[in-house]
Every structure is written in structure tokens, then in C-alpha cells.
Design a protein around this motif. Sequence first.
Motif, short mmCIF file in Angstrom:
data_model
loop_
_atom_site.label_atom_id
_atom_site.label_comp_id
_atom_site.label_asym_id
_atom_site.label_seq_id
_atom_site.Cartn_x
_atom_site.Cartn_y
_atom_site.Cartn_z
N MET A 1 0.85 -1.18 0.00
CA MET A 1 0.00 0.00 0.00
C MET A 1 0.89 1.23 0.00
O MET A 1 1.83 1.32 0.77
N SER A 2 0.57 2.20 -0.85
CA SER A 2 1.43 3.36 -0.98
C SER A 2 0.95 4.57 -0.17
O SER A 2 1.74 5.46 0.10
N ALA A 3 -0.31 4.63 0.19
CA ALA A 3 -0.82 5.78 0.94
C ALA A 3 -0.32 5.74 2.38
O ALA A 3 -0.22 4.68 2.98
N ALA A 4 -0.01 6.90 2.91
CA ALA A 4 0.44 7.00 4.30
C ALA A 4 -0.72 6.70 5.24
O ALA A 4 -1.86 7.08 4.97
N VAL A 5 -0.43 6.01 6.33
CA VAL A 5 -1.43 5.70 7.34
C VAL A 5 -1.09 6.45 8.61
O VAL A 5 0.03 6.35 9.12
N LEU A 6 -2.05 7.21 9.11
CA LEU A 6 -1.88 7.99 10.33
C LEU A 6 -2.97 7.58 11.30
O LEU A 6 -4.15 7.47 10.91
N MET A 7 -2.58 7.32 12.55
CA MET A 7 -3.57 6.94 13.55
C MET A 7 -3.39 7.81 14.79
O MET A 7 -2.31 7.84 15.38
N TYR A 8 -4.45 8.52 15.16
CA TYR A 8 -4.48 9.24 16.43
C TYR A 8 -4.83 8.21 17.50
O TYR A 8 -5.78 7.45 17.35
N THR A 9 -4.04 8.20 18.58
CA THR A 9 -4.15 7.14 19.58
C THR A 9 -3.78 7.64 20.96
O THR A 9 -3.35 8.78 21.11
N THR A 10 -3.95 6.79 21.96
CA THR A 10 -3.46 7.02 23.32
C THR A 10 -2.78 5.74 23.80
O THR A 10 -2.92 4.68 23.18
N ALA A 25 -1.98 -6.82 10.03
CA ALA A 25 -2.39 -8.09 9.43
C ALA A 25 -2.75 -7.91 7.96
O ALA A 25 -2.64 -8.85 7.17
N ARG A 26 -3.18 -6.71 7.60
CA ARG A 26 -3.53 -6.39 6.22
C ARG A 26 -2.34 -5.90 5.42
O ARG A 26 -2.48 -5.43 4.31
N GLY A 27 -1.13 -5.97 6.02
CA GLY A 27 0.08 -5.64 5.28
C GLY A 27 0.58 -4.22 5.43
O GLY A 27 1.52 -3.83 4.74
N VAL A 28 -0.01 -3.44 6.31
CA VAL A 28 0.48 -2.08 6.52
C VAL A 28 1.74 -2.16 7.38
O VAL A 28 1.70 -2.66 8.49
N GLU A 29 2.85 -1.69 6.83
CA GLU A 29 4.12 -1.79 7.55
C GLU A 29 4.41 -0.57 8.41
O GLU A 29 5.03 -0.70 9.46
N HIS A 30 4.01 0.60 7.94
CA HIS A 30 4.30 1.82 8.70
C HIS A 30 3.01 2.55 9.05
O HIS A 30 2.21 2.87 8.16
N ILE A 31 2.81 2.78 10.33
CA ILE A 31 1.67 3.55 10.82
C ILE A 31 2.24 4.71 11.63
O ILE A 31 2.93 4.49 12.62
N GLU A 32 1.98 5.91 11.19
CA GLU A 32 2.39 7.07 11.96
C GLU A 32 1.39 7.25 13.10
O GLU A 32 0.22 7.50 12.86
N LYS A 33 1.87 7.05 14.31
CA LYS A 33 0.98 7.15 15.47
C LYS A 33 1.15 8.51 16.13
O LYS A 33 2.27 8.92 16.44
N VAL A 34 0.03 9.19 16.34
CA VAL A 34 0.01 10.48 17.03
C VAL A 34 -0.61 10.24 18.40
O VAL A 34 -1.79 9.94 18.50
N ARG A 35 0.21 10.33 19.43
CA ARG A 35 -0.24 10.10 20.80
C ARG A 35 -0.84 11.39 21.37
O ARG A 35 -0.12 12.27 21.82
N ILE A 36 -2.16 11.48 21.32
CA ILE A 36 -2.81 12.72 21.77
C ILE A 36 -2.76 12.88 23.28
O ILE A 36 -2.96 13.98 23.78
N ASP A 37 -2.46 11.80 24.01
CA ASP A 37 -2.29 11.93 25.45
C ASP A 37 -0.96 12.60 25.79
O ASP A 37 -0.83 13.23 26.84
#
Length: 80
Positions: A1-10, A25-37
Motif C-alpha cells: 500500500m502506498s498511501a500513508a497511514v496515520l492513527m491518532y491514539t493514546t 495483518a492487512r500488510g500495513v508496515e508503517h503507521i504514523e501514530k500520534v499520541r494525543i495523550d
Amino acid sequence: MSAAVLMYTTAVCPYCQRAEQLLRARGVEHIEKVRIDLEPSRRDEMMQRSGRRTVPQIYIGETRASATATARQVCGPTGL
């Protein structure tokens, strides 16, 4: 998958953890996690962007893919 994945999380969000597992599990290797806490100003950004206060908020490219960690919401419209 070429689109960037961003997840807001705590740190203590079980739905966020499950969403990350599903994406990986769906093959996403990089997830940019934004820790809002840890970064309160990013919470404001998330709320402005999504109109919601809850996590996870997941974006694939510029498209909001999920408000909850269900397979249909994460995988359905994005084709993951």
C-alpha cells in the motif's frame, strides 16, 4: 500500500491496539501514530480534522478510514 497511514491514539486505548493489529495483518508496515495523550495540541488537530473526540481516528492518505476498529470500516472503503 502506498498511501500513508496515520492513527491518532493514546497509550491505554484497546481499540487503537486492535486497529493497529488489523492494519498490520492487512500488510500495513508503517503507521504514523500520534499520541494525543502526550501531545494535547494534536488532540485539537484531530478534533478539527475528524469532528470527533474519540480514538482511534485513522487516516489513509487524506481519507478518514475508521472511527472504530472494525474490519469493515478499516478495510472496506480503502481496499486494504
